[in-house]
Write a protein that holds these residues in place. Sequence first.
Motif: not given
Length: 120
Positions: A69-77, A79-81, A84-92, A96-101
Motif C-alpha cells: 500500500p505504501l509503494q502504491h501511494q508513493i507511485n501515485s504521488l 506520477e502526479k509529481n 505537475g498535477e500535485l495539489i498542495t496536500e499531495e506536495k506535502q 515527507q516521503y522524500e525525507y523518509l526515503e
Amino acid sequence: MSQITLNLPDDLVVRLRCFEAQLPQIFELGLRELNASSQKGLTGVADLLEFLASLPSPEEILALRPSEPLQHQINSLLEKNRTGELITEEKQQWEQYEYLEHLVRLAKAKAYLKLKQVQP
C-alpha cells in the motif's frame, strides 16, 4: 490557562492519577498520535518507524522495502509529481516521503558499512 472537565471510565481515572502532573503532555502526545494516524497519506510510515525502533539487524535493514500500500501511494504521488498535477496536500506528502526515503537510505548505508566491517 483554561480548564476542561472530562467524563472518563473509572479504570482510566485510576491509571491517570499517578500521572496527574503530566496530563497536559499526555494529551499533547495523544493528539499528535491521533492526528498522525488519521492522515491517510502517510500510510505505512508508522510501520516503518516501528520496524526501525525494533533495532533490526543490518541484513534486515538492507532488505527493507515499502509495503505494497505504501509503494502504491508513493507511485501515485510520483506520477502526479512528474506531470505537475500535485495539489498542495499531495506536495506535502511527497516531500515527507522524500525525507523518509532519505532517512531509510542513511540507515541502509550505515547497515552496509557495519556489514563490511564484520566481513574480512
